[in-house]
Design an enzyme around this catalytic site. Structure first.
Site, PDB file in Angstrom:
ATOM      1  N   GLY A  47       0.680  -1.196   0.043  1.00  0.00           N
ATOM      2  CA  GLY A  47      -0.161  -0.105  -0.087  1.00  0.00           C
ATOM      3  C   GLY A  47       0.682   1.184   0.052  1.00  0.00           C
ATOM      4  N   GLU A  48       0.716   2.155   0.928  1.00  0.00           N
ATOM      5  CA  GLU A  48       1.258   3.369   1.060  1.00  0.00           C
ATOM      6  C   GLU A  48       1.650   3.496   2.209  1.00  0.00           C
ATOM      7  OE1 GLU A  48       1.737   4.976  -1.968  1.00  0.00           O
ATOM      8  OE2 GLU A  48       3.405   5.849  -0.756  1.00  0.00           O
ATOM      9  N   SER A  49       3.243   3.371   2.527  1.00  0.00           N
ATOM     10  CA  SER A  49       3.825   3.138   3.760  1.00  0.00           C
ATOM     11  C   SER A  49       3.745   4.235   4.628  1.00  0.00           C
ATOM     12  CB  SER A  49       5.411   2.667   3.720  1.00  0.00           C
ATOM     13  OG  SER A  49       6.132   3.480   2.902  1.00  0.00           O
ATOM     14  N   CYS A  79       6.052  -5.590   0.524  1.00  0.00           N
ATOM     15  CA  CYS A  79       6.188  -3.966  -0.073  1.00  0.00           C
ATOM     16  C   CYS A  79       6.208  -2.976   0.842  1.00  0.00           C
ATOM     17  CB  CYS A  79       5.364  -4.056  -1.118  1.00  0.00           C
ATOM     18  SG  CYS A  79       5.678  -2.635  -2.501  1.00  0.00           S
ATOM     19  N   ARG A 106      12.703   3.664  -1.434  1.00  0.00           N
ATOM     20  CA  ARG A 106      11.474   3.452  -1.636  1.00  0.00           C
ATOM     21  C   ARG A 106      11.371   3.774  -3.264  1.00  0.00           C
ATOM     22  NH1 ARG A 106       7.636   7.471   1.236  1.00  0.00           N
ATOM     23  NH2 ARG A 106       5.883   6.206   0.332  1.00  0.00           N
ATOM     24  N   ILE A 135       5.662  -3.631  -7.385  1.00  0.00           N
ATOM     25  CA  ILE A 135       4.642  -2.570  -7.949  1.00  0.00           C
ATOM     26  C   ILE A 135       5.371  -1.498  -6.749  1.00  0.00           C
ATOM     27  CG2 ILE A 135       2.486  -1.177  -7.663  1.00  0.00           C
ATOM     28  CD1 ILE A 135       1.234  -4.155  -7.834  1.00  0.00           C
ATOM     29  N   ARG A 136       6.058  -0.285  -7.539  1.00  0.00           N
ATOM     30  CA  ARG A 136       6.900   0.584  -6.857  1.00  0.00           C
ATOM     31  C   ARG A 136       7.490   0.013  -5.513  1.00  0.00           C
ATOM     32  NH1 ARG A 136       4.472   5.412  -4.985  1.00  0.00           N
ATOM     33  NH2 ARG A 136       2.573   4.157  -4.605  1.00  0.00           N
ATOM     34  N   HIS A 171       4.814  -8.865  -4.213  1.00  0.00           N
ATOM     35  CA  HIS A 171       3.553  -9.180  -3.795  1.00  0.00           C
ATOM     36  C   HIS A 171       2.926 -10.500  -3.871  1.00  0.00           C
ATOM     37  CE1 HIS A 171       2.247  -4.870  -2.877  1.00  0.00           C
ATOM     38  NE2 HIS A 171       3.183  -4.520  -3.838  1.00  0.00           N
ATOM     39  N   GLU A 173       0.747 -11.907  -2.800  1.00  0.00           N
ATOM     40  CA  GLU A 173      -0.834 -11.967  -2.429  1.00  0.00           C
ATOM     41  C   GLU A 173      -1.532 -11.603  -3.799  1.00  0.00           C
ATOM     42  OE1 GLU A 173       1.455  -9.734  -1.338  1.00  0.00           O
ATOM     43  OE2 GLU A 173       0.266  -7.568  -1.587  1.00  0.00           O
TER      44      GLU A 173
HETATM   45  N1  GLN Z   1       5.893   2.616  -2.876  1.00  0.00           N
HETATM   46  C1  GLN Z   1       5.071   2.485  -1.890  1.00  0.00           C
HETATM   47  C2  GLN Z   1       5.693   2.794  -0.477  1.00  0.00           C
HETATM   48  O1  GLN Z   1       6.508   3.490  -0.381  1.00  0.00           O
HETATM   49  C3  GLN Z   1       5.141   0.735  -1.856  1.00  0.00           C
HETATM   50  C4  GLN Z   1       4.186   0.137  -2.839  1.00  0.00           C
HETATM   51  C5  GLN Z   1       3.538  -1.065  -2.543  1.00  0.00           C
HETATM   52  O2  GLN Z   1       3.199  -1.528  -1.524  1.00  0.00           O
HETATM   53  N2  GLN Z   1       3.040  -1.978  -3.782  1.00  0.00           N
HETATM   54  O3  GLN Z   1       4.974   2.770   0.442  1.00  0.00           O
END
Ligand code: GLN
Length: 190
Positions: A47-49, A79, A106, A135-136, A171, A173
Site C-alpha cells: 500500500g502506501e507506507s 512491499c 522506496r 509495484i513501486r 507481492h 498475495e
Molecule cells: N511505494 C510504496 C511505498 O513507498 C509501496 C508500494 C507497494 O506497497 N506496492 O509505501
C-alpha cells in the site's frame, strides 16, 4: 487453530485475507491495538507506507505492535509492509516499526506504470520458480548480518528473514502461488 491477523488500515489487505482463507486459515483484519492480542501472526500488506505508518500511530497501534514483534510475534511485510518493518528509509522521514535490520530505498524499481513480474528462485520454498510482482517496490540497500537473504533479484535481496520477521519487496498475495504464505504459516506454527 491458528488465527492470522492482516493489518487492515490501508492497502491490499483483502488479497492477503483471501489467500489465507484459501489455505484454510482463520484470519482477522487488525485495525485496533486490542486486535493484536487475538492473533498468532500478522501480515502487513502493500500500500502506501507513509499513510499506513501515520494511521498506525494515530490509532495507537505502533507501540504495542513493536512490543509484540520484539516479544516474538511472527510478522510478514510485503512491499510497503517491508518498508514499515525496516529500521531506515533512504532520504525519507516517516513513522516506522524499525524492527528489521534493513535500510530500504522506496520506489526504487520504478513507478506504478513500470510494474513488472519476474521469475525468481527461492530455495526455501522449493525448486519451482516464483513469479514475483513488483509495484513501486522498495529496494533493500543495506542489511545487518543477522538478516538472512532468501531470494535476490539483480543482486539485491528481495525476500529476507530475521528471526520472527519475514519481508518481501514484491507481492505474493497478487498471484495464485501460496508458497510464501505457507512458509510464513510454518514460522507461526513453530
Ligand atoms: N511505494 C510504496 C511505498 O513507498 C509501496 C508500494 C507497494 O506497497 N506496492 O509505501
Amino acid at each position: 487453530m491458528l488465527r492470522i491477523g492482516v493489518l487492515g488500515l490501508q492497502g491490499d489487505f483483502r488479497e492477503h485475507v483471501e489467500m489465507l482463507s484459501f489455505l484454510g486459515v482463520e484470519t482477522l483484519v487488525v485495525k485496533l491495538p486490542e486486535d493484536l492480542d487475538l492473533v498468532d501472526g500478522l501480515i502487513i500488506p502493500g500500500g502506501e507506507s507513509t499513510t499506513m505508518g501515520r494511521v498506525m500511530e494515530n490509532v495507537g497501534l505502533k507501540e504495542p505492535l513493536v512490543e509484540k514483534i520484539k516479544n516474538g510475534l511472527p510478522v510478514y511485510g510485503t512491499c510497503a509492509g517491508m518498508i514499515l518493518l525496516s529500521k531506515r528509509v533512504v532520504d525519507h522521514d516517516q513513522p516506522l516499526l524499525g524492527v528489521l535490520d534493513t535500510e530500504v530505498e522506496r520506489n526504487a524499481y520504478g513507478r506504478q506504470v513500470e510494474s513488472f513480474e519476474v521469475d525468481i528462485e527461492i530455495q526455501a520454498i522449493g525448486e519451482k520458480p516464483f513469479k514475483a510482482v513488483f509495484i513501486r517496490a522498495p529496494r533493500i540497500v543495506k542489511h545487518g548480518e543477522n538478516v538472512e537473504v532468501l531470494a535476490e533479484y539483480g543482486g539485491d535481496p528481495i525476500l529476507v528473514r530475521e528471526e520472527n520477521i519475514l519481508a518481501s519487496s514484491f507481492h505474493p498475495e497478487l498471484t495464485k502461488d501460496t508458497r510464501i504464505h505457507e512458509y510464513f504459516l510454518r514460522m507461526v506454527e513453530k
